[in-house]
Enzyme design. Structure first.
Site: not given
Length: 304
Positions: A218, A142-143, A146
């Site tokens: 997100e 997930h990071e 980003h």
């Protein structure tokens, strides 16, 4: 096999372009009005604003790491974490970012950096200890999403200028409380009051623009994680555990890291129920529903 299919999110890219343009316009107006009030020359204004922008651009990752208390760790200090990050970077076709650990029991993680080549991923001790390895992978993926989407730079710069406006708001309030008496015999509007009004308006508009991409980014990172790992259920489990464990963490510990809420995968303010309009993250149930839909697309039905 590299999972290139997660790609860049077109919707997020458009939102980032719009937000960047609007923030740029807002801060130019903010700087012009403020420096006119304070009688600062035009050249000096551009020098100051340019210096602040360059400083923020080149030090955003270091400032975020320092603000969170994160410590960069080498391979010999956290070999399993480094191996996990390297494996996910290979799958996502990304350069390996620096790896950091935050010494707190609060389970969370965030990414920072101005580009994929100048990035860092930080995880808390609580995240590493409370989650299963597959769940940690989902969070780190997930990071990394980003970082790939480059939305961390937009959030960092936007948050920095919002912080400046917030500080000037406090300055205006204190000036009014402790120095306002000097203007009582003057018919002109006090400088501190003008600074206060301009700063409040700038801060409010900054927050609205930040929220315009904060929740969407997100969703985009959740999707990126699901496609990189091929296992949306692991991120779903991680989000549920982090959110649940947050209610068991003392409020004092949550306050120590709440300044990074906009960057964390789950905000520490999850304990407090507030209006969705001002939330930095989408509601957990909506994120889980979106991940469940991705799971079905991948042919892996997951019960919520």
């Amino acid at each position: 096999m590299k999972r290139r299919s997660y790609g860049r999110d077109a919707g997020l890219s458009l939102r980032m372009l719009f937000t960047t343009a609007m923030l740029g316009l807002l801060y130019v107006v903010f700087a012009v009005v403020l420096f006119q009030i304070l009688n600062v020359g035009l050249v000096a204004m551009f020098v100051i604003v340019g210096a602040i922008a360059l400083f923020q651009y080149f030090t955003s990752d270091k400032l975020a790491l320092k603000a969170s208390g994160a410590k960069i760790v080498e391979r010999d200090e956290a070999p399993q974490l480094h191996d996990m990050v390297e494996r996910l970077c290979a799958m996502a076709d990304l350069p390996k970012p620096r790896v950091a650990i935050i010494d707190t029991d609060v389970p969370n993680a965030f990414a920072t950096g101005r580009s994929p080549k100048h990035a860092a991923v930080a995880v808390t001790r609580g995240l590493w200890q409370r989650l299963e390895p597959q769940e940690v992978e989902g969070v780190i993926a997930h990071e990394l999403s980003h970082i790939a989407n480059r939305d961390v730079l937009i959030m960092t710069v936007a948050s920095f200028f919002a912080m400046v406006a917030g500080l000037l708001t406090r300055f205006g309030l204190y000036s009014g409380m402790f120095g306002g008496g000097r203007d009582r015999d003057n018919n002109s509007v006090p400088v501190w009051l003008i600074v206060l009004v301009v700063s409040v308006v700038t801060y409010f508009l900054s927050q609205i623009l930040i929220l315009a991409i904060s929740r969407y980014r997100e969703f985009a990172a959740d999707r990126g994680s699901a496609l990189i790992t091929g296992a949306p259920e692991h991120l779903m489990s991680a989000l549920q555990k982090i959110s649940s464990d947050m209610f068991r963490i003392p409020q004092r510990d949550l306050r120590d890291v709440e300044g990074m809420n906009a960057f964390f995968i789950i905000p520490t303010s999850v304990k407090r129920v507030g209006s969705q309009l001002f939330m930095t993250h989408p509601p957990l149930e909506k994120r889980l529903a979106a991940l469940a839909e991705i799971s079905r697309e991948l042919g892996k039905p997951v019960a919520l």
